[in-house]
Design an enzyme around this catalytic site. Structure first.
Site, PDB file in Angstrom:
ATOM      1  N   HIS A  15      42.681 -20.334  23.229  1.00 60.62           N
ATOM      2  CA  HIS A  15      43.794 -20.230  22.282  1.00 60.62           C
ATOM      3  C   HIS A  15      44.592 -21.534  22.222  1.00 60.62           C
ATOM      4  CE1 HIS A  15      47.828 -18.163  21.204  1.00 60.62           C
ATOM      5  NE2 HIS A  15      47.086 -18.161  20.114  1.00 60.62           N
ATOM      6  N   GLU A  42      40.550 -22.037  19.276  1.00 62.09           N
ATOM      7  CA  GLU A  42      41.386 -21.625  18.138  1.00 62.09           C
ATOM      8  C   GLU A  42      42.494 -22.656  17.997  1.00 62.09           C
ATOM      9  OE1 GLU A  42      45.006 -19.491  16.432  1.00 62.09           O
ATOM     10  OE2 GLU A  42      44.774 -20.609  18.294  1.00 62.09           O
ATOM     11  N   ASP A  44      45.964 -23.840  15.120  1.00 59.21           N
ATOM     12  CA  ASP A  44      46.777 -23.514  13.949  1.00 59.21           C
ATOM     13  C   ASP A  44      46.892 -24.745  13.068  1.00 59.21           C
ATOM     14  OD1 ASP A  44      47.714 -20.852  15.035  1.00 59.21           O
ATOM     15  OD2 ASP A  44      48.460 -22.207  16.588  1.00 59.21           O
ATOM     16  N   HIS A  57      51.699 -24.951  15.440  1.00 60.81           N
ATOM     17  CA  HIS A  57      51.877 -23.503  15.334  1.00 60.81           C
ATOM     18  C   HIS A  57      53.121 -23.132  14.538  1.00 60.81           C
ATOM     19  CE1 HIS A  57      53.304 -19.519  16.588  1.00 60.81           C
ATOM     20  NE2 HIS A  57      52.018 -19.209  16.649  1.00 60.81           N
ATOM     21  N   GLU A 125      42.952 -21.355  12.353  1.00 66.67           N
ATOM     22  CA  GLU A 125      43.911 -20.397  11.799  1.00 66.67           C
ATOM     23  C   GLU A 125      44.755 -21.124  10.762  1.00 66.67           C
ATOM     24  OE1 GLU A 125      46.737 -18.314  14.367  1.00 66.67           O
ATOM     25  OE2 GLU A 125      47.802 -17.707  12.555  1.00 66.67           O
TER      26      GLU A 125
HETATM   27  O1  G3P Z   1      44.512 -16.737  15.883  1.00 70.70           O
HETATM   28  C1  G3P Z   1      44.970 -15.866  16.873  1.00 70.70           C
HETATM   29  C2  G3P Z   1      46.371 -16.164  17.296  1.00 70.70           C
HETATM   30  O2  G3P Z   1      46.532 -17.543  17.425  1.00 70.70           O
HETATM   31  C3  G3P Z   1      47.373 -15.627  16.323  1.00 70.70           C
HETATM   32  O3  G3P Z   1      48.687 -15.729  16.748  1.00 70.70           O
HETATM   33  O4  G3P Z   1      50.896 -16.776  16.735  1.00 70.70           O
HETATM   34  O5  G3P Z   1      49.240 -17.454  18.441  1.00 70.70           O
HETATM   35  O6  G3P Z   1      48.951 -18.146  16.073  1.00 70.70           O
HETATM   36  P1  G3P Z   1      49.471 -17.085  17.001  1.00 70.70           P
HETATM   37 MG    MG Z   2      47.016 -19.129  16.130  1.00 74.53          MG
END
Ligand code: G3P
Ligand code: MG
Length: 257
Positions: A15, A42, A44, A57, A125
């Site tokens: 993440h 993953e 953002d 993020h 994302e």
């Molecule tokens: O993509 C999964 C996760 O990253 C979604 O929540 O807020 O951590 O971007 P967040």
């Molecule tokens: Mg995310």
């Protein structure tokens, strides 16, 4: 039924690069995640004011950069209000720890180079600046298709935002998409089908026998965020979950699970 895309992605996904062990959404985080054996990440992605996709993020720069202290930027200003030339000067590592001081915000292009050279998989994302959902989905999808045009496996595009996913589907329908859910809102399954998604990515608390059966019987791969303890991971894997997004790259070792 969702489009019949094969599922080439590993089960374990780091993440924001390496969870909380390194500054999120930086190349340093990816390197740290990779050092723990992770091969999929993953991150953002949003747009600068001049249209450069970059990793961040939050909607603002305040939490994870030195924008307010060092450049005097307004703490309430949207990150996406600044051109890339300004964003590129920021320190996105010092907030985490001195070891990462000077770590820059990465562009999606820099992350693409890193992933392609190392044959790593990516989950992008799409995290639009509020109000720019359609534009962000469109631009991120176009850049992704260009950057990974010769890749054997494209990134997985995901978003909580239906409009962003619609835009991505319209411009680059061949790129795999995932619908992110923080609630099982009415019509979630039909929406994922309409968006041609290959996966549904839920907050881990939303997966139970019923939601898993609905998603699986509609042909979706099932993923979950953000799973940071062994009991939750075991519960989800026993339900038949296909992929886990975790901060705990130090706890879960992909090769042994
Ligand atoms: O993509 C999964 C996760 O990253 C979604 O929540 O807020 O951590 O971007 P967040
Ligand atoms: Mg995310």
């Amino acid at each position: 039924m969702p489009q019949a895309t094969p599922w080439p992605y590993p089960r374990w996904i780091a993440h924001r690069g390496a969870g909380k062990l390194a500054p999120e959404n930086t190349l340093a985080a990816f390197r740290l995640g990779a050092s723990h054996g992770y091969r999929m990440f993953e991150c953002d992605v949003k747009l600068s004011s001049d249209g450069v996709p970059f990793l961040l993020h939050d909607a603002t720069l305040t939490r994870t950069t030195n924008a307010v202290d060092k450049l005097g930027l307004n703490s309430r200003a949207a990150a996406g209000d600044h051109p890339w030339g300004t964003l590129a000067q920021l320190d996105a590592g010092s907030w985490h720890s001195r070891a990462f001081a000077g770590e820059p915000l990465p562009t999606l292009e820099a992350i693409a180079r890193y992933c392609l050279r190392n044959a790593y998989f990516l989950n992008i994302e799409i995290k639009p600046t509020p109000g720019l959902e359609r534009h962000t989905g469109d631009v991120v999808a176009r850049h992704t298709a260009r950057l990974w045009q010769n890749a054997a496996v494209p990134p997985l595009l995901s978003s909580f935002d239906v409009t962003a996913l619609e835009a991505a589907m319209q411009v680059q329908p061949e790129l795999p998409r995932g619908l992110l859910l923080d609630a099982l809102w009415p019509g979630w399954l039909e929406t994922a089908l309409r968006l041609g998604c290959v996966t549904i990515i839920c907050d881990h608390a939303l997966w139970d026998q019923s939601s898993m059966a609905q998603a699986k019987s509609a042909g979706f791969k099932t993923l979950s965020y953000t799973v940071n303890d062994e009991a939750t991971a075991r519960r989800l894997l026993d339900l038949g979950l296909d992929g886990i997004i975790t901060d705990r790259v130090d706890l879960f070792t992909p090769a042994s699970l």
